[in-house]
Design a protein around this motif. Structure first.
Motif, mmCIF file in Angstrom:
data_model
loop_
_atom_site.group_PDB
_atom_site.id
_atom_site.type_symbol
_atom_site.label_atom_id
_atom_site.label_comp_id
_atom_site.label_asym_id
_atom_site.label_seq_id
_atom_site.Cartn_x
_atom_site.Cartn_y
_atom_site.Cartn_z
ATOM 1 N N ALA A 87 5.111 0.040 -8.455
ATOM 2 C CA ALA A 87 6.558 0.217 -8.510
ATOM 3 C C ALA A 87 6.948 1.523 -9.183
ATOM 4 O O ALA A 87 7.954 2.150 -8.821
ATOM 5 N N LEU A 88 6.162 1.966 -10.171
ATOM 6 C CA LEU A 88 6.471 3.216 -10.851
ATOM 7 C C LEU A 88 5.493 4.317 -10.457
ATOM 8 O O LEU A 88 5.899 5.436 -10.173
ATOM 9 N N ALA A 89 4.198 3.965 -10.405
ATOM 10 C CA ALA A 89 3.189 4.986 -10.138
ATOM 11 C C ALA A 89 3.206 5.469 -8.694
ATOM 12 O O ALA A 89 2.794 6.585 -8.399
ATOM 13 N N ASP A 90 3.679 4.618 -7.778
ATOM 14 C CA ASP A 90 3.637 4.984 -6.359
ATOM 15 C C ASP A 90 4.740 4.268 -5.592
ATOM 16 O O ASP A 90 4.474 3.479 -4.684
ATOM 17 N N PRO A 91 6.001 4.525 -5.926
ATOM 18 C CA PRO A 91 7.093 3.787 -5.269
ATOM 19 C C PRO A 91 7.177 4.032 -3.767
ATOM 20 O O PRO A 91 7.706 3.196 -3.033
ATOM 21 N N ALA A 92 6.647 5.151 -3.291
ATOM 22 C CA ALA A 92 6.650 5.437 -1.849
ATOM 23 C C ALA A 92 5.442 4.820 -1.148
ATOM 24 O O ALA A 92 5.314 4.945 0.065
ATOM 25 N N HIS A 93 4.555 4.173 -1.941
ATOM 26 C CA HIS A 93 3.371 3.508 -1.398
ATOM 27 C C HIS A 93 2.485 4.473 -0.598
ATOM 28 O O HIS A 93 2.005 4.147 0.480
ATOM 29 N N ARG A 94 2.272 5.635 -1.166
ATOM 30 C CA ARG A 94 1.387 6.615 -0.526
ATOM 31 C C ARG A 94 -0.083 6.319 -0.825
ATOM 32 O O ARG A 94 -0.965 6.698 -0.060
ATOM 33 N N TRP A 95 -0.352 5.678 -1.974
ATOM 34 C CA TRP A 95 -1.739 5.458 -2.388
ATOM 35 C C TRP A 95 -2.096 3.987 -2.557
ATOM 36 O O TRP A 95 -3.225 3.600 -2.317
ATOM 37 N N ILE A 96 -1.168 3.174 -3.027
ATOM 38 C CA ILE A 96 -1.484 1.790 -3.349
ATOM 39 C C ILE A 96 -0.502 0.833 -2.697
ATOM 40 O O ILE A 96 0.703 1.101 -2.660
ATOM 41 N N ALA A 108 -10.345 -0.987 0.257
ATOM 42 C CA ALA A 108 -9.888 -1.611 1.509
ATOM 43 C C ALA A 108 -8.741 -2.569 1.256
ATOM 44 O O ALA A 108 -7.821 -2.696 2.073
ATOM 45 N N LYS A 109 -8.788 -3.258 0.120
ATOM 46 C CA LYS A 109 -7.734 -4.205 -0.208
ATOM 47 C C LYS A 109 -6.476 -3.511 -0.718
ATOM 48 O O LYS A 109 -5.356 -3.897 -0.350
ATOM 49 N N ALA A 110 -6.643 -2.512 -1.597
ATOM 50 C CA ALA A 110 -5.513 -2.004 -2.370
ATOM 51 C C ALA A 110 -4.947 -0.678 -1.874
ATOM 52 O O ALA A 110 -3.804 -0.340 -2.199
ATOM 53 N N ALA A 111 -5.713 0.092 -1.120
ATOM 54 C CA ALA A 111 -5.220 1.395 -0.694
ATOM 55 C C ALA A 111 -4.092 1.245 0.316
ATOM 56 O O ALA A 111 -4.117 0.350 1.172
ATOM 57 N N ALA A 112 -3.100 2.118 0.223
ATOM 58 C CA ALA A 112 -1.990 2.110 1.177
ATOM 59 C C ALA A 112 -2.533 2.337 2.583
ATOM 60 O O ALA A 112 -3.492 3.086 2.786
ATOM 61 N N ARG A 113 -1.909 1.706 3.542
ATOM 62 C CA ARG A 113 -2.388 1.835 4.930
ATOM 63 C C ARG A 113 -2.275 3.258 5.436
ATOM 64 O O ARG A 113 -3.035 3.677 6.301
ATOM 65 N N THR A 114 -1.317 3.988 4.921
ATOM 66 C CA THR A 114 -1.167 5.413 5.270
ATOM 67 C C THR A 114 -1.472 6.235 4.046
ATOM 68 O O THR A 114 -0.709 7.097 3.643
ATOM 69 N N GLY A 115 -2.604 5.925 3.387
ATOM 70 C CA GLY A 115 -2.938 6.527 2.114
ATOM 71 C C GLY A 115 -3.101 8.019 2.186
ATOM 72 O O GLY A 115 -3.372 8.623 3.219
ATOM 73 N N ALA A 116 -2.953 8.634 1.008
ATOM 74 C CA ALA A 116 -3.117 10.079 0.887
ATOM 75 C C ALA A 116 -4.588 10.444 1.006
ATOM 76 O O ALA A 116 -5.475 9.623 0.779
ATOM 77 N N PRO A 117 -4.913 11.695 1.356
ATOM 78 C CA PRO A 117 -6.307 12.100 1.498
ATOM 79 C C PRO A 117 -7.116 11.854 0.242
ATOM 80 O O PRO A 117 -8.304 11.582 0.320
ATOM 81 N N GLU A 118 -6.469 11.936 -0.964
ATOM 82 C CA GLU A 118 -7.232 11.750 -2.179
ATOM 83 C C GLU A 118 -7.889 10.393 -2.232
ATOM 84 O O GLU A 118 -8.977 10.229 -2.762
#
Length: 252
Positions: free
Chosen positions: A11-20, A238-248
């Motif tokens: 909610a704070l670290a990745d509100p756009a859901h880029r990574w998680i 596989a469980k926690a990464a955003a489906r459209t995750g960043a390259p990192e």
């Protein structure tokens, strides 16, 4: 009673859901005083199927999560206990936020089995709640490692950690009758808490993340050294990464 310092780091670290992905990882303090039916319902409402308890044996009580277990939530003990001489010295000499960050690394390095058990539990289906006593130090370092594993930028990890300051008064009020004695020495008849431990200073997490990177190459290297297998790291991603995750995230 509501869980203190409860939140989904996304909610704070990745509100756009880029990574998680939201709803997979939660953090809190221990239940004050113990989980009741309302607490169990709160966990289930958030899809939490597993609680990972990082506290030492002397800090925990079998009744803490009994109501949640009765409701079908699994509780995993993954103990991270700040008990060795090096950690005791680090606590006695702690004066700055950077000292607290060094303490976090020493504590993490001293508990490879606890960290490995916690990461393994984090791969289980459903949401996972991680907690220690305050939901600040051990919870903070484990959450930071998991977020770093997903490629969340350091500044966002630090911001999530520092958010604990919003709940710090309620945390210490909850701990006053119980866990504080297990973590501190008594001098002149009173408990002594190093000043940095009374807060969640951003500099502590900045130092911890810097040390993890310089000494271990990042969370993946550190957790591998703790005995976490590649398959477990992959399962968590596989469980926690955003489906459209960043390259990192893919490069970890």
């Amino acid at each position: 009673m509501p869980l203190v310092n409860f939140r989904d780091p996304s909610a704070l670290a990745d509100p756009a859901h880029r990574w998680i992905r939201p709803g997979v990882l939660f953090r809190s303090a221990q239940p004050f005083p113990a989980a009741d039916a309302a607490t169990a319902a709160h966990l289930l409402d958030h899809g939490i199927a597993t609680v990972v308890d990082l506290r030492g044996e002397a800090e925990s009580d079998p009744g803490d999560w009994a109501a949640a277990e009765a409701a079908g939530v699994d509780v995993v003990a993954a103990r991270i206990e700040p008990t060795n001489d090096e950690l005791a010295r680090a606590m006695r000499t702690m004066t700055t936020a950077a000292d607290l960050g060094v303490f976090y690394l020493l504590m993490a390095e001293s508990a490879p089995q606890g960290l490995a058990a916690a990461v393994e539990a984090a791969t289980r289906p459903g949401g996972v709640l991680v907690h220690c006593a305050a939901g600040k130090d051990r919870t903070g370092l484990l959450t930071a490692l998991l977020l770093d594993l997903l490629g969340v930028p350091a500044e966002e990890i630090v911001a999530d950690y520092a958010r604990t300051n919003d709940a710090i008064e309620r945390i210490w009020a909850g701990l006053a009758d119980r866990n504080r004695a297990a973590l501190n020495e008594v001098e002149a008849g009173r408990l002594v808490v190093p000043a940095p431990l009374l807060e969640a200073p951003a500099g502590a997490m900045e130092t911890f993340l810097d040390l993890v990177r310089t000494r271990h190459g990042g969370a993946a290297g550190f957790l591998t050294a703790c005995g976490v297998g590649a398959a477990t790291l992959d399962a968590f991603r596989a469980k926690a990464a955003a489906r459209t995750g960043a390259p990192e995230a893919a490069a970890c």
